[in-house]
Enzyme design. Structure first.
Site, mmCIF file in Angstrom:
data_model
loop_
_atom_site.group_PDB
_atom_site.id
_atom_site.type_symbol
_atom_site.label_atom_id
_atom_site.label_comp_id
_atom_site.label_asym_id
_atom_site.label_seq_id
_atom_site.Cartn_x
_atom_site.Cartn_y
_atom_site.Cartn_z
ATOM 1 N N GLY A 45 0.713 -1.247 -0.148
ATOM 2 C CA GLY A 45 0.030 -0.001 0.050
ATOM 3 C C GLY A 45 0.739 1.310 0.075
ATOM 4 O O GLY A 45 2.040 1.394 0.459
ATOM 5 N N GLN A 50 3.146 9.929 1.470
ATOM 6 C CA GLN A 50 4.524 9.259 1.375
ATOM 7 C C GLN A 50 5.384 9.566 0.052
ATOM 8 O O GLN A 50 6.387 9.276 0.062
ATOM 9 C CB GLN A 50 4.218 7.684 1.440
ATOM 10 C CG GLN A 50 3.587 7.286 2.764
ATOM 11 C CD GLN A 50 3.557 5.648 2.699
ATOM 12 O OE1 GLN A 50 2.493 4.929 2.224
ATOM 13 N NE2 GLN A 50 4.496 5.054 3.318
ATOM 14 N N CYS A 88 6.491 0.089 7.044
ATOM 15 C CA CYS A 88 6.203 1.022 6.471
ATOM 16 C C CYS A 88 7.218 1.334 5.539
ATOM 17 O O CYS A 88 8.317 1.407 5.872
ATOM 18 C CB CYS A 88 5.747 2.043 7.200
ATOM 19 S SG CYS A 88 5.072 3.508 6.543
ATOM 20 N N LEU A 89 7.050 1.723 4.233
ATOM 21 C CA LEU A 89 7.965 2.199 3.134
ATOM 22 C C LEU A 89 8.702 3.518 3.665
ATOM 23 O O LEU A 89 9.496 3.758 3.343
ATOM 24 C CB LEU A 89 7.331 2.607 1.810
ATOM 25 C CG LEU A 89 6.799 1.212 1.165
ATOM 26 C CD1 LEU A 89 6.204 1.641 -0.006
ATOM 27 C CD2 LEU A 89 7.869 0.304 0.874
ATOM 28 N N HIS A 130 -4.023 1.410 7.888
ATOM 29 C CA HIS A 130 -2.585 1.854 7.762
ATOM 30 C C HIS A 130 -2.618 3.085 6.954
ATOM 31 O O HIS A 130 -2.075 4.055 7.290
ATOM 32 C CB HIS A 130 -1.712 0.642 7.588
ATOM 33 C CG HIS A 130 -0.286 1.196 7.483
ATOM 34 N ND1 HIS A 130 0.858 0.757 8.147
ATOM 35 C CD2 HIS A 130 0.622 2.172 6.438
ATOM 36 C CE1 HIS A 130 2.003 1.211 7.925
ATOM 37 N NE2 HIS A 130 1.867 2.001 6.827
ATOM 38 N N GLU A 131 -3.088 3.058 5.673
ATOM 39 C CA GLU A 131 -2.643 3.959 4.592
ATOM 40 C C GLU A 131 -3.869 5.175 5.219
ATOM 41 O O GLU A 131 -3.348 6.543 4.637
ATOM 42 C CB GLU A 131 -3.264 3.281 3.112
ATOM 43 C CG GLU A 131 -2.348 2.339 2.919
ATOM 44 C CD GLU A 131 -0.704 2.521 2.834
ATOM 45 O OE1 GLU A 131 -0.563 3.561 2.809
ATOM 46 O OE2 GLU A 131 0.024 1.542 3.131
ATOM 47 N N HIS A 134 -2.011 7.467 7.380
ATOM 48 C CA HIS A 134 -0.882 8.377 6.502
ATOM 49 C C HIS A 134 -1.786 9.559 6.267
ATOM 50 O O HIS A 134 -1.371 10.627 6.197
ATOM 51 C CB HIS A 134 -0.364 7.743 5.378
ATOM 52 C CG HIS A 134 0.806 6.689 5.623
ATOM 53 N ND1 HIS A 134 1.905 7.254 6.103
ATOM 54 C CD2 HIS A 134 1.021 5.433 5.604
ATOM 55 C CE1 HIS A 134 2.651 6.181 6.430
ATOM 56 N NE2 HIS A 134 2.144 5.252 6.074
#
Ligand code: CO
Length: 156
Positions: A45, A50, A88-89, A130-131, A134
């Site tokens: 995702g 991000q 997480c990226l 999670h997204e 963000h």
């Protein structure tokens, strides 16, 4: 076009993103760039902040299908929660155990700008939560205790 991933502790990651006013060609091209970037980075995702864009856009790679959520809103969530490890990226090397709702219903716009409602459970529900975090400027490190956070920061 590949986009650069914004990494912690860049404070832009803590900003609340803005609603998308219209799903126009510019937004669609950006969504395609997000999908390309997510796949290149091997992510499940990716949220627009991000990649440095403060807009409420999320893409999810769900078993090879690209899910596009624009202005997503959780309209239902289960009382039941579970705890699983997440990465997480934007957080290099991070692996934290995070508690999330098991089932959610999300209202959003899709890639063509249509209203959609998605019911998700377990891992998919977890990825979407999670997204959406963000989009609200919330990172995994904001959900763990101070001791764990300090340990993580020292490891960077
Ligand atoms: Co993340």
């Amino acid at each position: 076009m590949l986009l650069n991933i914004v990494k912690y502790p860049n404070l832009d990651l803590n900003k609340k993103s803005q609603e998308v006013q219209a799903v126009n060609d510019e937004i669609k091209q950006f969504v395609l760039n997000m999908i390309e970037t997510m796949k290149k980075e091997d992510g499940v995702g990716l949220a627009a902040p991000q990649v440095g864009v403060s807009k409420r856009i999320v893409v999810v790679n769900w078993h090879g299908d690209d899910l596009v959520l624009i202005n997503p809103m959780i309209i239902q969530k289960s009382w039941r929660k579970d705890i699983k490890t997440e990465g997480c990226l934007s957080l290099p090397k991070a692996e934290f155990k995070i508690k999330r709702h098991k089932d959610i219903t999300v209202k959003s716009l899709d890639y063509s700008g249509k209203n959609v409602k998605i019911k998700a459970s377990n891992l998919l529900a977890r990825i979407i939560q999670h997204e959406i975090d963000h989009l609200n400027g919330v990172l995994l490190v904001d959900k763990i205790n101070n001791k764990e956070k300090k340990k993580y920061e020292e490891s960077l």
